[in-house]
Write an enzyme that holds these catalytic residues in place. Structure first.
Site, PDB file in Angstrom:
ATOM      1  CB  CYS A  85      -0.995  -0.027   1.154  1.00 63.63           C
ATOM      2  SG  CYS A  85      -2.362   1.159   0.929  1.00 63.63           S
ATOM      3  CG  HIS A 194      -4.105  -3.448   2.331  1.00 60.27           C
ATOM      4  ND1 HIS A 194      -3.164  -3.094   3.271  1.00 60.27           N
ATOM      5  CD2 HIS A 194      -4.700  -2.292   1.936  1.00 60.27           C
ATOM      6  CE1 HIS A 194      -3.187  -1.781   3.447  1.00 60.27           C
ATOM      7  NE2 HIS A 194      -4.110  -1.271   2.648  1.00 60.27           N
ATOM      8  CD  GLU A 196      -2.248  -6.312   4.669  1.00 58.15           C
ATOM      9  OE1 GLU A 196      -2.451  -5.130   5.014  1.00 58.15           O
ATOM     10  OE2 GLU A 196      -1.690  -6.617   3.597  1.00 58.15           O
TER      11      GLU A 196
END
Length: 214
Positions: A85, A194, A196
């Site tokens: 990001c 992202h 994650e």
């Protein structure tokens, strides 16, 4: 006897989804330490640079822990770095937010600027246009990933010259606009989305990166 897991340092410089990144990287097969220690982050097999919020604030925090020097030192030695990001955005020359221009790490030429789409921020799941031969996206080329951002690099300025290999640049279309979603450039990789927070696809991508550290 099982092989030793690759060591990954998640750089703590006051911003980013540190614990989310840590948990995701552990699931991806890494031995993970969240740290702001320069030496520990230098010595790890891989370094992850997360980031959320404003470009200027992230660069201030990064310089506060010598993160800009750390990234440069690792890359000079061919040691892998993954930006996520705003952790991707600060790898470029500069960011421009609300008329304020801030110098980045300048690992790649280019400017981080506000998206031109009618609806900003760009928030939610979106497709990616992956170049042939990508290692990072192997097995998830056709999947969607989760984005939350208002700024991005809309023009890729680094091109292969003098026999150097062209970086693998992944793009994402968004409501009439288009921006760089990921870059693979030797030891330096980064994603605007992202991983994650991107479910199984993001977990697979992180496992690809962790696997490359072995």
């Amino acid at each position: 006897m099982s092989p030793t897991k690759p060591s990954v340092a998640v750089l703590d410089y006051g911003t980013g989804n540190l614990r989310s990144a840590e948990r995701a990287l552990v699931r991806a097969g890494a031995q993970v330490e969240v740290t702001s220690d320069y030496d520990a982050a230098t010595e790890a097999d891989g370094l992850v640079v997360p980031g959320v919020g404003a470009f200027e604030a992230c660069m201030t925090g990064l310089r506060g822990v010598r993160g800009d020097r750390l990234i440069g030192r690792r890359l000079a030695g061919g040691r892998p770095v993954l930006g996520i990001c705003v952790g991707m955005q600060i790898l470029f020359d500069r960011g421009v937010e609300h008329g304020v221009e801030t110098e980045g790490c300048a690992e790649w030429p280019g400017t981080v600027e506000r998206l031109k789409a009618p609806i900003v921020p760009h928030m939610g799941w979106n497709v990616v246009e992956v170049p042939e031969g990508s290692t990072l996206f192997a097995g998830v080329e056709d999947e969607r990933f989760y984005f939350v951002h208002s700024y991005a690099v809309r023009e890729w300025e680094l091109h292969a010259t003098g026999g150097f290999r062209q970086p693998a640049v992944t793009w994402t279309p968004y409501d009439g606009d288009r921006f760089v979603a990921a870059v693979e450039n030797g030891p330096l990789c980064a994603t605007q989305f992202h991983p994650e927070k991107s479910g199984d696809a993001g977990a697979h991508l992180l496992a690809n990166w962790v696997g490359s550290l072995r």
